[in-house]
Design an enzyme around this catalytic site. Structure first.
Site, mmCIF file in Angstrom:
data_model
loop_
_atom_site.group_PDB
_atom_site.id
_atom_site.type_symbol
_atom_site.label_atom_id
_atom_site.label_comp_id
_atom_site.label_asym_id
_atom_site.label_seq_id
_atom_site.Cartn_x
_atom_site.Cartn_y
_atom_site.Cartn_z
ATOM 1 N N HIS A 355 0.841 -1.194 0.000
ATOM 2 C CA HIS A 355 0.000 0.000 0.000
ATOM 3 C C HIS A 355 0.878 1.246 0.000
ATOM 4 O O HIS A 355 1.781 1.392 0.824
ATOM 5 C CB HIS A 355 -0.891 -0.009 1.240
ATOM 6 C CG HIS A 355 -1.911 1.087 1.267
ATOM 7 N ND1 HIS A 355 -3.032 1.070 0.471
ATOM 8 C CD2 HIS A 355 -1.974 2.231 1.981
ATOM 9 C CE1 HIS A 355 -3.755 2.155 0.697
ATOM 10 N NE2 HIS A 355 -3.145 2.871 1.612
ATOM 11 N N ALA A 356 0.637 2.160 -0.952
ATOM 12 C CA ALA A 356 1.465 3.357 -1.082
ATOM 13 C C ALA A 356 1.395 4.206 0.179
ATOM 14 O O ALA A 356 0.311 4.475 0.697
ATOM 15 C CB ALA A 356 1.020 4.165 -2.289
ATOM 16 N N HIS A 385 1.315 12.481 -5.532
ATOM 17 C CA HIS A 385 0.561 12.617 -4.289
ATOM 18 C C HIS A 385 1.441 12.292 -3.085
ATOM 19 O O HIS A 385 1.482 13.049 -2.100
ATOM 20 C CB HIS A 385 -0.654 11.692 -4.341
ATOM 21 C CG HIS A 385 -1.432 11.628 -3.065
ATOM 22 N ND1 HIS A 385 -2.616 12.305 -2.869
ATOM 23 C CD2 HIS A 385 -1.199 10.960 -1.899
ATOM 24 C CE1 HIS A 385 -3.068 12.054 -1.647
ATOM 25 N NE2 HIS A 385 -2.230 11.238 -1.050
ATOM 26 N N GLU A 386 2.139 11.170 -3.147
ATOM 27 C CA GLU A 386 2.974 10.751 -2.010
ATOM 28 C C GLU A 386 4.085 11.756 -1.730
ATOM 29 O O GLU A 386 4.383 12.070 -0.579
ATOM 30 C CB GLU A 386 3.566 9.362 -2.255
ATOM 31 C CG GLU A 386 2.542 8.248 -2.350
ATOM 32 C CD GLU A 386 1.646 8.135 -1.138
ATOM 33 O OE1 GLU A 386 2.063 8.523 -0.031
ATOM 34 O OE2 GLU A 386 0.501 7.673 -1.301
ATOM 35 N N HIS A 389 3.062 14.600 0.392
ATOM 36 C CA HIS A 389 3.197 14.336 1.831
ATOM 37 C C HIS A 389 4.633 14.581 2.289
ATOM 38 O O HIS A 389 4.883 15.233 3.303
ATOM 39 C CB HIS A 389 2.832 12.886 2.140
ATOM 40 C CG HIS A 389 1.377 12.571 2.045
ATOM 41 N ND1 HIS A 389 0.401 13.323 2.643
ATOM 42 C CD2 HIS A 389 0.724 11.551 1.419
ATOM 43 C CE1 HIS A 389 -0.788 12.791 2.405
ATOM 44 N NE2 HIS A 389 -0.621 11.717 1.654
ATOM 45 N N GLU A 413 -3.804 15.037 3.290
ATOM 46 C CA GLU A 413 -4.329 14.380 2.100
ATOM 47 C C GLU A 413 -4.662 15.397 1.017
ATOM 48 O O GLU A 413 -4.472 15.143 -0.182
ATOM 49 C CB GLU A 413 -5.585 13.575 2.462
ATOM 50 C CG GLU A 413 -5.305 12.308 3.247
ATOM 51 C CD GLU A 413 -4.427 11.319 2.490
ATOM 52 O OE1 GLU A 413 -4.600 11.160 1.270
ATOM 53 O OE2 GLU A 413 -3.537 10.727 3.132
ATOM 54 N N HIS A 513 -12.893 1.461 8.212
ATOM 55 C CA HIS A 513 -12.688 2.570 9.134
ATOM 56 C C HIS A 513 -13.608 2.519 10.350
ATOM 57 O O HIS A 513 -13.348 3.217 11.338
ATOM 58 C CB HIS A 513 -12.874 3.896 8.389
ATOM 59 C CG HIS A 513 -11.881 4.098 7.290
ATOM 60 N ND1 HIS A 513 -11.937 3.379 6.111
ATOM 61 C CD2 HIS A 513 -10.799 4.907 7.185
ATOM 62 C CE1 HIS A 513 -10.933 3.746 5.331
ATOM 63 N NE2 HIS A 513 -10.238 4.672 5.949
ATOM 64 N N TYR A 523 -11.275 12.867 5.237
ATOM 65 C CA TYR A 523 -11.303 12.569 3.808
ATOM 66 C C TYR A 523 -12.295 13.476 3.074
ATOM 67 O O TYR A 523 -12.049 13.896 1.949
ATOM 68 C CB TYR A 523 -11.640 11.098 3.584
ATOM 69 C CG TYR A 523 -10.657 10.161 4.245
ATOM 70 C CD1 TYR A 523 -9.309 10.162 3.888
ATOM 71 C CD2 TYR A 523 -11.063 9.302 5.255
ATOM 72 C CE1 TYR A 523 -8.404 9.323 4.507
ATOM 73 C CE2 TYR A 523 -10.165 8.443 5.887
ATOM 74 C CZ TYR A 523 -8.827 8.465 5.515
ATOM 75 O OH TYR A 523 -7.928 7.636 6.137
#
Length: 614
Positions: A355-356, A385-386, A389, A413, A513, A523
């Site tokens: 999982h990224a 995207h990563e 972060h 996010e 979740h 989110y």
């Protein structure tokens, strides 16, 4: 969610709050002994406590992050045990720090001290009661719920045992109504047994939250957003009201197309959409049914995956390309340790968590990503995207450890996705991946694909915590868990259970979740804020294109503005961070309407004469 941010074992997903806005009741109102203790404490005591705790946090963060990194990259029983031990140590320390911080609730301290104390209190997602037996019971329930979800499977009528991954794949690709229904029902067979555990867990966590001075756990979660808890709930509804007209038109069009595919007897055109027909186990995003609803002649004329292969992009070159986006904005290149310590491809000799995720191991410069990169256009976006972060993590590294996080839990996010919004045809042409920018008539297909993911998600992102808050407050009782869940889903999403659900079913538990106790409002916020940030950065960059065509690539002005906000971390209320970039303290969802304006016009045209609404 496609990605995860790994800040540290203790500081992970810290939420912030202002003094005076965080508690429905002060600790002194619920604990006279605490009030007596606080009368003996001073601001000097608070400073000493915060200094000592910061030193402990730095050490715990590094220890916990290293243990978790090793486990994620070398999955064995031994590394699992090491990771569990580090997490337990961090959790116990977190409970201890929160209880100690609560003792200063009625002590006059500086705004900076108050913010740090509030962070220590609100860092806990599931606060344990101050009773060793109940605390152990809460931990045991959490472990049991996680195991029930993780081990969940379904055996078909044909005797095939399917994991959640197997069923998710079938939901994404199958167009057989009955097969989709079987997968949908099959996964929900794992959750009824969770219900009594979840009920008890909620009781215990509420007791823990009340011990820290909150009315209930929902009030504690909502108090993470620099405003009174009840005001935050109203703010989410206000934002939803801004984007609901676009969602309603998307819903109407998709329902009509599904009616053509499956028949209006199965998809009535005046009711909510059956939840199993939207390409996703939870109907939270609809991108997998793009082939059923795609506009005519919407092919943009290029395929990023094929273009990556044509230009000889391997996994490292994909990451280097994404790094180039940030350096074009004026950010410093990634440190050498990023390249030597990150995981970019799946090793052949061992199991890893693929999982990224983006990591900050030492709260300074040891930033990394962990991905089993596939050479696809989608993964190229995910890498951008990563790294969003990672560059955020490095920007706030000089803040005290308490403030080494995003302004609120939606910001991290949102920043990652904001960067991904700039991966436009214009950007792809500038870096040489495509030769020409498609004409604007081709934008409808690209916007439709994005809307099926991002606009379709918004009401789901809103209602998950709406349901939990009602559970924690007692408004929804155990006998009504399931009915309340579907009432909210119909109200916000216009999605319904495809078959009658038993009162003892626990369909909320089929979403990770819920048993995993991960707050979900972040989110929803991220999906709102990313478009607002993108619009602001496009304006700062001097963009003259429609914002869905804008890329801030090569804009030093946009990079400077972005970095100014990122460097703040969570040191100020999120409203101040928002103002630095957008000029406004209040969130504004109209950027979504601006972004999807061409699609919205197209949808309205297609919906003429149809009966919309649910």
């Amino acid at each position: 969610m496609k990605s995860t941010i790994k800040i540290s074992a203790v500081a992970l997903c810290i939420a912030t709050a202002l003094s005076g806005c965080n508690a429905e009741k002060s600790t002194s109102q619920t604990n006279p002994q605490a009030s007596q203790q606080s009368q003996l404490l001073t601001a000097k005591d608070a400073d000493k406590f915060l200094t000592e705790t910061e030193q402990a946090l730095v050490a715990l963060n590094l220890e916990g992050s290293r243990a978790e990194w090793i486990y994620s990259n070398f999955i064995t029983e031994d590394t699992a045990a090491l990771s569990a031990a580090a997490n337990q140590k961090s959790t116990e320390a977190g409970v201890r720090f929160a209880i100690q911080a609560a003792k200063f609730d009625d002590v006059t301290v500086s705004p900076d001290q108050r913010r740090k104390l509030d962070i220590l209190k609100q860092r806990l997602v599931m606060p344990a009661p101050q009773d060793a037996k109940k605390s152990a019971e809460l931990a045991k329930i959490g472990s049991e719920l996680g195991g029930m979800y993780g081990k969940g499977s379904y055996t078909t009528t044909a005797g095939e045992k399917l994991s959640l991954g197997d069923m998710t794949s079938k939901m994404a690709s199958s167009r057989d109504y009955d097969e989709l229904l079987e997968m949908w029902q099959g996964w929900r067979s794992v959750s009824p047994a969770m219900k009594p555990l979840y009920e008890r867990q909620s009781e215990l966590a509420n007791e823990g939250a009340q011990g820290l001075g909150y009315k209930d756990l929902g009030a504690m979660w909502r108090s993470n957003y620099d405003m009174p808890a009840d005001d935050f709930a109203k703010e989410l509804d206000r934002l939803w009201g801004q984007v609901k007209p676009l969602y309603d038109d998307l819903h109407c069009y998709v329902r009509s197309e599904l009616g053509e595919q499956y028949g209006t007897d199965k998809v009535p055109q005046d009711q909510a959409i059956p939840a199993h027909l939207l390409g996703n186990m939870w109907a939270q995003s609809w991108g997998n049914i793009y082939d059923l609803v795609a506009p005519e002649n919407a092919d943009p004329g290029y395929d990023v995956t094929k273009q990556l292969a044509k230009h000889n992009y391997d996994e490292i070159k994909m990451v280097k390309g994404a790094e180039g986006f940030f350096t074009s904005l004026g950010f410093e290149a990634l440190p050498e340790t990023f390249w030597t310590r990150s995981l970019f491809t799946k090793p052949e000799d061992r199991d890893v968590v693929c999982h990224a995720s983006a990591w900050d191991l030492d709260s300074k410069d040891d930033i990394r990503i962990k991905m089993c990169i596939q050479k696809t256009g989608e993964e190229f976006n995910v890498i951008h995207h990563e790294l969003g972060h990672n560059f955020y993590q490095r920007a706030y590294k000089d803040q005290p450890v308490y403030f080494q996080n995003s302004a609120n839990d939606g910001f991290h996010e949102a920043i990652g996705d904001t960067i991904a919004l700039s991966v436009t045809p214009k950007y792809l042409k500038e870096i040489g991946l495509i030769d020409t920018i498609p004409e604007e008539s081709k934008d409808i297909g690209l916007l439709m694909k994005m809307a099926l993911e991002k606009i379709a998600f918004l009401p789901f992102g809103l209602m998950v915590d709406q349901w939990r808050w009602q559970v924690f407050s007692g408004q929804v009782t155990p006998e009504n868990y399931n009915s309340a869940w579907w009432e909210l889903r119909e109200k916000y999403q216009g999605v319904r259970a495809p078959i009658e659900r038993d009162a003892n079913a626990f369909d909320p538990g089929a979403k990770y979740h819920i048993p995993g106790n991960v707050p979900y409002s972040r989110y929803f916020l991220a999906h709102i804020q990313q478009f607002e940030f993108h619009r602001a950065l496009c304006e700062i960059s001097g963009n003259t294109d429609p914002i869905h065509r804008c890329s801030i690539y090569n804009s030093k002005e946009a990079g400077t503005a972005l970095n100014t906000m990122l460097e703040m971390g969570s040191s100020q209320p999120w409203q101040q961070a928002n103002k630095v970039l957008t000029g406004k303290e209040q969130m504004d969802a109209t950027a979504i309407l601006d972004y999807f304006a061409p699609l919205h016009t197209w949808l309205k045209d297609k919906n003429q004469g149809k009966q919309c609404g649910f």
